[in-house]
Enzyme design. Structure first.
Site, mmCIF file in Angstrom:
data_model
loop_
_atom_site.group_PDB
_atom_site.id
_atom_site.type_symbol
_atom_site.label_atom_id
_atom_site.label_comp_id
_atom_site.label_asym_id
_atom_site.label_seq_id
_atom_site.Cartn_x
_atom_site.Cartn_y
_atom_site.Cartn_z
ATOM 1 N N GLU A 1 -21.516 -15.746 27.087
ATOM 2 C CA GLU A 1 -21.980 -15.753 25.704
ATOM 3 C C GLU A 1 -22.295 -14.358 25.156
ATOM 4 O O GLU A 1 -23.467 -14.044 24.851
ATOM 5 C CB GLU A 1 -23.202 -16.664 25.563
ATOM 6 C CG GLU A 1 -22.935 -18.095 25.998
ATOM 7 C CD GLU A 1 -24.140 -19.019 25.820
ATOM 8 O OE1 GLU A 1 -25.234 -18.525 25.486
ATOM 9 O OE2 GLU A 1 -23.987 -20.222 26.013
ATOM 10 N N GLU B 1 -20.523 -25.073 29.516
ATOM 11 C CA GLU B 1 -21.890 -25.584 29.286
ATOM 12 C C GLU B 1 -21.856 -26.612 28.170
ATOM 13 O O GLU B 1 -21.219 -26.380 27.127
ATOM 14 C CB GLU B 1 -22.856 -24.475 28.821
ATOM 15 C CG GLU B 1 -23.272 -23.505 29.871
ATOM 16 C CD GLU B 1 -24.240 -22.450 29.337
ATOM 17 O OE1 GLU B 1 -24.957 -22.723 28.343
ATOM 18 O OE2 GLU B 1 -24.259 -21.356 29.911
HETATM 19 O O1 IFM Z 1 -30.032 -21.914 28.670
HETATM 20 C C1 IFM Z 1 -28.991 -21.444 27.886
HETATM 21 C C2 IFM Z 1 -27.967 -20.731 28.743
HETATM 22 O O2 IFM Z 1 -28.523 -19.681 29.464
HETATM 23 C C3 IFM Z 1 -26.887 -20.151 27.874
HETATM 24 N N1 IFM Z 1 -26.352 -21.150 27.001
HETATM 25 C C4 IFM Z 1 -27.250 -21.971 26.247
HETATM 26 C C5 IFM Z 1 -28.294 -22.567 27.167
HETATM 27 C C6 IFM Z 1 -29.265 -23.453 26.361
HETATM 28 O O3 IFM Z 1 -29.883 -22.701 25.371
#
Ligand code: IFM
Length: 471
Positions: A193, A377
């Site tokens: 990210e 994710e």
């Molecule tokens: O916890 C975070 C993760 O580290 C990166 N993506 C989003 C998740 C939820 O906010």
């Protein structure tokens, strides 16, 4: 890739194993998720779970500094102990395997494995070697992220991602890790990210290192993407058998009205959240609309940088959580207009599975060279409680089912999605929100470090068991 977790399924509660619980999770028979090579796993990140921040030679990271600064993290929480995974990793991997999960996405803490002079820290390296070897023994596919936000503080002291040199230091770190861990990693992701690192870290200051300037954000983004581009050939050289990619969070923006101004606002929202990262990676250029949104913030780009950044990828990791409804701000940009009466999570994020499908199918149209995709994710936070030894996380079960259905729809529309990682394996340190927001499919009691498998995880396990049994 390995797709065969050995000692699986020991953790099903008796009710689930006997099939006496209603099953609100299992995908319909025609879902692509039944394909045995669709990888289903869970994800975590070093600073969010490891703890042990000053053990075995680990150096401070920007998140140690940031979370120790009063007012930056809810309730003053820090990652100093987190889930104590540094000491409990064996039990945690046993738990992952017993859930039948086929993939595990983890990240390496840069300050744990390298000293300030760039020399390896053996104790830190050994931790990851042991962990990755154990995953291999258990037949669990490993996705390793090199940078999930825990920049060594000594690099931030020299300008962090605002300093071009950090990109070269990242390439050195990548070289060390891929020489040391070659053969134990199935897929490498350079960055997690970059939008969050650049915008939340340098653009609005909500994340470490806490700077707030749009011009800083675009320059930090350029150096992050450059770091990625420099790292890809290093990974290819040192560990040819693995896959190489990057993980981007993506955001769906919808317009509050049919007016041309609001439609434009929604477009600019997606430029700022998606094209800012994906265009350089997949088209070798920044989207010019970004600089309409933030006039005068063009980063300093040297000759050859864009070609470096656009190095071919084996996969693209996509993290998706919610949709944002926007309207024109009356000037160059957009403003959020939260919708009323919609379902939201503990984060206040709107549950909007169609956004994932629409973004994926849109990317396929926009980027002719879109690589295979892993959803690296997806998940939600809820205020989960252990009652009589169980956690009934009903909203999460429904959330996961609907998002997996959206992934199935994207696959049926022709998008090459090869796997999906739950965020997260266990409750953990949710950055500026500390420990209050629980994203895990396993509950963590932070006072005892007891793990309790939530009902969502039981149902994922049940599905994986059924899928495995299918001929
Ligand atoms: O916890 C975070 C993760 O580290 C990166 N993506 C989003 C998740 C939820 O906010």
């Amino acid at each position: 890739m390995a797709n065969d977790a050995s000692a699986a399924f020991d953790t099903l509660s008796p009710a689930v194993s006997k099939g006496s619980l209603a099953d609100p999770f299992t995908p319909p028979a025609d879902s692509s998720l039944w394909r045995k090579n669709f990888l289903l796993g869970a994800a975590t990140a070093s600073y969010q779970i490891e703890g042990a921040v000053d053990e075995d030679g680990r150096l401070p990271s920007i998140w140690d500094t940031f979370s120790a600064t009063p007012g930056k993290v809810l309730a003053g929480d820090t990652g100093a102990v987190a889930c104590d995974h540094y000491h409990r990793w064996e039990a945690d991997i046993d738990m992952l395997a017993s859930l039948g999960l086929e993939g595990y996405r983890l990240s390496i803490a840069w300050p744990r494995v390298m000293d300030a002079a760039g020399r390896p820290n053996r104790k830190g390296l050994d931790f990851y070697k042991r962990l990755l070897n154990r995953l291999k023994e258990k037949g669990i596919t490993s996705f390793v992220t090199l940078y999930h936000w825990d920049l060594p503080q000594h690099l931030e002291d020299r300008g962090g991602w605002l300093n071009r040199d950090t990109a070269y230091r990242f390439a050195d770190y990548t070289d060390l890790m891929s020489r040391e861990l070659a053969g134990t990693v199935d897929a490498w992701a350079t960055l997690n990210e970059p939008w969050c690192s650049a915008y939340l870290g340098y653009g609005n200051g909500h994340h470490a290192p806490g700077l707030a300037n749009d011009r800083f954000a675009t320059q930090a983004m350029h150096h992050l993407l450059l770091a990625h581009g420099l790292a890809i050939p290093v990974l290819r050289g040192n560990d040819p058998a693995s896959q190489k990619g990057i993980v981007a969070n993506i955001g769906r923006g919808t317009a509050n009205s049919d007016s041309a101004a609001d439609q434009r606002a929604a477009h600019l929202f997606e430029v700022q959240h998606n094209a800012w990262i994906l265009d350089p990676l997949l088209k070798g250029a920044y989207p010019q609309d970004l600089f309409e949104l933030w006039p005068g913030t063009e980063p300093l780009v040297l000759d050859g940088d864009m070609q470096t950044i656009a190095a071919p990828l084996d996969f693209l990791g996509i993290n998706y959580y919610f949709r944002t409804n926007v309207a024109s701000d009356g000037a160059h940009g957009f403003r959020d207009v939260p919708l009323e009466g919609v379902e939201r999570t503990q984060m206040g994020w709107e549950v909007h599975p169609d956004g994932l499908r629409d973004l994926l199918t849109g990317f396929k149209k926009t980027y002719h060279n879109l690589p295979p995709i892993y959803i690296t994710e997806n998940g939600m936070a809820s205020d989960d409680k252990v009652i009589d030894g169980h956690v009934d996380d009903t909203q999460r079960i429904s959330f996961l089912k609907r998002h997996l259905a959206a992934v199935d729809q994207a696959i049926k529309a022709g998008v090459d999605v090869r796997g999906y990682f739950l965020w997260s394996l266990m409750d953990n340190f949710e950055w500026a929100f500390g420990y209050e927001r629980r994203f895990g499919v396993v509950h963590v009691d932070y006072s005892t470090q007891k793990r309790t498998v939530k009902r969502s995880a039981e149902l994922v396990t049940k599905f994986l068991k059924e899928r495995k049994a299918k001929v």
